[in-house]
Design a protein around this motif. Structure first.
Motif, short mmCIF file in Angstrom:
data_model
loop_
_atom_site.label_atom_id
_atom_site.label_comp_id
_atom_site.label_asym_id
_atom_site.label_seq_id
_atom_site.Cartn_x
_atom_site.Cartn_y
_atom_site.Cartn_z
N THR A 66 0.83 -1.21 0.00
CA THR A 66 0.00 0.00 0.00
C THR A 66 0.86 1.26 0.00
OG1 THR A 66 -0.21 -0.28 2.42
CG2 THR A 66 -2.04 -1.02 1.05
N GLU A 67 2.03 1.19 0.61
CA GLU A 67 2.96 2.32 0.54
C GLU A 67 3.40 2.56 -0.90
OE1 GLU A 67 7.59 3.07 1.53
OE2 GLU A 67 6.43 2.23 3.20
N GLU A 68 3.70 1.50 -1.61
CA GLU A 68 4.12 1.62 -3.01
C GLU A 68 2.97 2.12 -3.88
OE1 GLU A 68 5.59 -2.25 -3.88
OE2 GLU A 68 7.55 -1.92 -2.89
N GLN A 69 1.74 1.72 -3.56
CA GLN A 69 0.59 2.21 -4.30
C GLN A 69 0.42 3.71 -4.10
OE1 GLN A 69 -1.99 0.42 -6.42
NE2 GLN A 69 -1.78 2.58 -6.92
N ALA A 70 0.60 4.18 -2.86
CA ALA A 70 0.51 5.61 -2.58
C ALA A 70 1.58 6.37 -3.35
CB ALA A 70 0.66 5.85 -1.08
N ALA A 71 2.79 5.84 -3.40
CA ALA A 71 3.88 6.48 -4.14
C ALA A 71 3.56 6.58 -5.63
CB ALA A 71 5.19 5.73 -3.92
N GLU A 72 2.91 5.54 -6.16
CA GLU A 72 2.52 5.53 -7.57
C GLU A 72 1.46 6.60 -7.84
OE1 GLU A 72 2.75 4.51 -11.50
OE2 GLU A 72 4.04 3.81 -9.84
#
Length: 328
Positions: A66-72
């Motif tokens: 979910t952290e990587e999704q937010a960054a995307e």
């Protein structure tokens, strides 16, 4: 300028007024009609100005995925981020890659932590509170949180008249303190701190809302860290007020005056790097000395030391880039 969004659900008029008076940039409501009668302000609602998925995304960080999704998401849009246990590490990782991160918080303590992450802080705050005093406390944090710029003492090497030209006065909607001003310069990577007109003068009254910034061609530092030409600044935009200690805050521009006046070229040097500015040749125009005291340009002389800000790299449309650019 950092975003300040406040969740006013269920509707609470007193909380909404506190948010608006505190400078909120958007209200989160159940319906846009709830806030329309109070002020012109963007509203986040199913029928509002900002709609999730179109103007921003909202995500709860529960793991690395979910952290990587937010960054995307943050590559293109603003992202409201909430963490399950309000750990700092995920926010640090996101702030490192984007200035579009808006942290969801419940009080001023959490807001202070988010605003201090990696020194520059998150791009904004979504406050989930109905308490008017809590809203005012967070608003005060945001007003004071302009960050700190490293200022250096530069030695004046040249002061010379350069004839008559068009100069820009920036009249803001705020009152400056003594020793506070704006950073301007002939080049985008070397700026001098010009003081606001806060001091008494035998000829004119103080105008503590004004910075006589200089010639139209010069650069000025904006709150977002970019530079703009003085000729581009207009009413309703924002500027960056900076103290002699480098503390900055965002101020709104109420009016800009461009008039033909006699001008001076001031050049100053720090360890081989030169900063220069073309400013009006008048007693009321002052640069900030290394001691934080404003000094009139008619009293300055070679060897005096004034404060400035030096940056590396060039700029393209105001944005710092890794490119060699020679400006003289």
């Amino acid at each position: 300028m950092k975003e300040f969004w406040v969740d006013i659900r269920p509707w609470n008029k007193e909380a909404a007024l506190a948010a608006i008076e505190g400078g909120a940039t958007a209200l989160l409501l159940n319906s846009s009609e709830e806030g329309r009668s109070l002020a012109r302000i963007p509203i986040i609602a199913p029928d509002g100005d900002l709609i999730e998925g179109r103007d921003f995304h909202r995500i709860e960080i529960i793991d690395k995925a979910t952290e990587e999704q937010a960054a995307e998401y943050a590559r293109l849009d603003r992202v409201i981020v909430r963490t399950t246990d309000w750990t700092v590490i995920p926010l640090e990782n996101l702030v490192a890659v984007s200035d579009r991160i808006i942290a969801e918080v419940s009080d001023a303590h959490e807001a202070a932590v988010a605003l201090g992450i990696l020194e520059k802080g998150v791009g904004g705050i979504l406050l989930n509170s109905q308490d008017p005093e809590e809203i005012r406390s967070v608003a005060a944090l945001l007003e004071a949180d302009g960050g700190t710029l490293p200022l250096l003492p530069l030695t004046i090497t040249r002061i010379t008249p350069v004839g008559v030209g068009d100069r820009v006065c920036i009249d803001t909607c705020s009152l400056f303190d003594e020793g506070e001003g704006m950073l301007v310069g002939n080049t985008s990577s070397a700026l001098l701190l010009v003081a606001a007109e806060t001091l008494e003068n035998p000829y004119v009254s103080p105008r503590p809302f004004r910075v006589n910034a200089g010639a139209v061609h010069m650069y000025i530092l904006s709150p977002d860290g970019k530079t703009r030409y003085l000729s581009e600044i207009g009413s309703g935009e924002t500027g960056c007020a900076i103290t002699g200690e480098g503390q900055s805050r965002t101020v709104s521009v109420g009016r800009v005056k461009i008039e033909r006046r006699p001008l001076l070229l001031v050049e100053a040097e720090y360890e081989g790097r030169v900063a220069s500015a073309v400013i009006q040749n008048a007693e009321t125009v002052r640069l900030i000395g290394e001691d934080g005291v404003a000094r009139s340009v008619v009293e300055l002389k070679e060897g005096d030391r004034v404060l400035g800000h030096l940056m590396t790299g060039g700029r393209h449309f105001g944005v710092a880039i890794d490119e060699t650019i020679l400006e003289r």
